[in-house]
Design a protein around this motif. Structure first.
Motif, mmCIF file in Angstrom:
data_model
loop_
_atom_site.group_PDB
_atom_site.id
_atom_site.type_symbol
_atom_site.label_atom_id
_atom_site.label_comp_id
_atom_site.label_asym_id
_atom_site.label_seq_id
_atom_site.Cartn_x
_atom_site.Cartn_y
_atom_site.Cartn_z
ATOM 1 N N MET A 105 0.841 8.302 17.473
ATOM 2 C CA MET A 105 -0.505 7.780 17.277
ATOM 3 C C MET A 105 -0.531 6.616 16.298
ATOM 4 N N GLY A 106 0.643 6.145 15.907
ATOM 5 C CA GLY A 106 0.704 5.039 14.962
ATOM 6 C C GLY A 106 0.552 5.476 13.522
ATOM 7 N N ALA A 107 0.620 6.768 13.268
ATOM 8 C CA ALA A 107 0.516 7.288 11.898
ATOM 9 C C ALA A 107 1.917 7.543 11.365
ATOM 10 N N HIS A 108 2.196 6.993 10.190
ATOM 11 C CA HIS A 108 3.524 7.145 9.603
ATOM 12 C C HIS A 108 3.401 7.606 8.151
ATOM 13 N N PRO A 109 2.956 8.834 7.949
ATOM 14 C CA PRO A 109 2.845 9.351 6.577
ATOM 15 C C PRO A 109 4.219 9.570 5.962
ATOM 16 N N LYS A 110 4.253 9.645 4.656
ATOM 17 C CA LYS A 110 5.515 9.925 3.960
ATOM 18 C C LYS A 110 5.972 11.341 4.305
ATOM 19 N N LYS B 6 -6.202 11.632 2.759
ATOM 20 C CA LYS B 6 -6.401 11.149 1.399
ATOM 21 C C LYS B 6 -5.259 10.273 0.918
ATOM 22 N N TYR B 7 -4.030 10.703 1.155
ATOM 23 C CA TYR B 7 -2.880 10.015 0.565
ATOM 24 C C TYR B 7 -2.211 9.013 1.512
ATOM 25 N N ASP B 8 -2.381 9.169 2.824
ATOM 26 C CA ASP B 8 -1.668 8.299 3.765
ATOM 27 C C ASP B 8 -2.582 7.615 4.780
ATOM 28 N N ASN B 9 -3.904 7.779 4.609
ATOM 29 C CA ASN B 9 -4.881 7.146 5.502
ATOM 30 C C ASN B 9 -4.671 7.515 6.970
ATOM 31 N N ARG C 250 3.899 5.729 -6.720
ATOM 32 C CA ARG C 250 4.082 4.688 -5.722
ATOM 33 C C ARG C 250 2.956 3.651 -5.770
ATOM 34 N N LYS C 251 1.752 4.091 -6.120
ATOM 35 C CA LYS C 251 0.661 3.143 -6.253
ATOM 36 C C LYS C 251 0.916 2.178 -7.407
#
Length: 328
Positions: A72-77, A109-112, A327-328
């Protein structure tokens, strides 16, 4: 006021249900003996080894979840996916079945990552897991059916009459478990009807559900699934070697109790407390373990495994905040 009451009931009712079943199971139990076994009769080396499989089952589930999100194009950590799994299981201790929603919120919240789409992948996961447990159950029943028949033939056990069944406290334990499952299904249907009224949500959820068709590495997905359920089983089975009164139980006996315990945790109580104890104790007695020892086993093993869920949940929450802040 009504919303507050509903939220309160969602927390209180599962706890009351689990507490009621635990009371019936352990109402005449010798807790002093359980304490003595915990201090002097538990092989903690085997227990720690079993906990390793408990941790790895969550890790593999996090890795598999990331794999279903990628189409789905989502690439969370990767670490966020694993930590979200840790947090979700801990959340289920407070609000049974809410953990599946909470892990989607973590990635949002953390990976949009789209909440609705990730929720769809969770639905897909649960469908896959359902097929797995049905397959395991079918194989176990076919392999162990002669054992059950031999047990009833040798002991002369008779099927209880209807009157005896209704007057048995175990009948009411099972009855309350069934009621709990019905209540859970009711709330799930309510949630689905709510989603249908929200524009665009259903389509996004469906896209997440269908993500399995586009998984790039299907053999890896299957491997993760096998490892997840293998870890679940060994997380339970290895605990047999922690106690002298269960170390003789066979692999197949462990498989039967594992299947029974897996179905028991469907009942919406914190970590299956109550129904899981009832199922494991009953089946362990089927294999010759006396009621007291079976009760000790269920009490200690479930307590330690629940503690592991709490510790991992705390770790996951803290690690999420620290890693993403850094990381931010």
């Amino acid at each position: 006021m009504n919303k507050l009451l509903k939220k309160t009931l969602k927390v209180v009712l599962p706890i009351l249900l689990g507490g009621f079943i635990l009371y019936w199971v352990y109402r005449d139990f010798d807790f002093a003996k359980a304490e003595d076994i915990l201090r002097h009769g538990t092989n903690w080396g085997w227990m720690l080894f079993s906990l390793f499989f408990g941790v790895m089952s969550h890790v593999f589930r996090g890795w598999r979840w990331k794999q279903t999100l990628e189409p789905m194009g989502a690439h969370p950590k990767t670490s966020d996916c694993v930590d979200a799994i840790f947090v979700s299981y801990a959340t289920n201790l407070i609000l049974p079945r809410v953990g599946e929603v909470s892990r989607c919120g973590v990635l949002a919240k953390y990976d949009n990552v789209s909440f609705a789409k990730s929720l769809g992948t969770v639905v897909t996961e649960r469908l896959v897991d359902t097929l797995c447990i049905l397959l395991i159950t079918g194989i176990t029943f076919l392999v162990q059916m002669p054992v059950f028949m031999q047990f009833f033939a040798e002991t002369g056990t008779k099927i209880p009459s209807l009157v005896h069944l209704v007057t048995s406290p175990w009948f009411y334990v099972v009855l309350f478990c069934i009621i709990g499952v019905c209540v859970l299904l009711y709330y799930l249907l309510r949630m689905l009807s709510f989603f249908e009224r929200v524009k665009g949500i259903v389509l996004n959820v469906w896209e997440g559900v269908m993500s399995l068709r586009k998984v790039k590495n299907v053999p890896l997905f299957i491997l993760y699934t096998v490892l997840i359920w293998g870890c679940y089983f060994y997380h339970f089975y290895i605990t047999f070697f922690c106690f002298q009164f269960t170390d003789h139980l066979s692999f197949l006996a462990g498989l039967v109790m594992f299947v029974g315990g897996t179905f028991a945790v469907i009942v919406p109580t914190p970590n299956g407390a109550g129904p899981w104890h009832f199922a494991v104790i009953t089946m362990m007695m089927l294999y010759g373990v006396n009621a007291t020892d079976a009760g000790i086993f269920a009490l200690i093993v479930h307590g330690i495994q629940t503690l592991l869920v709490i510790v991992l949940g705390i770790w996951g929450s803290l690690h999420l905040s620290y890693v993403n802040r850094t990381r931010k």
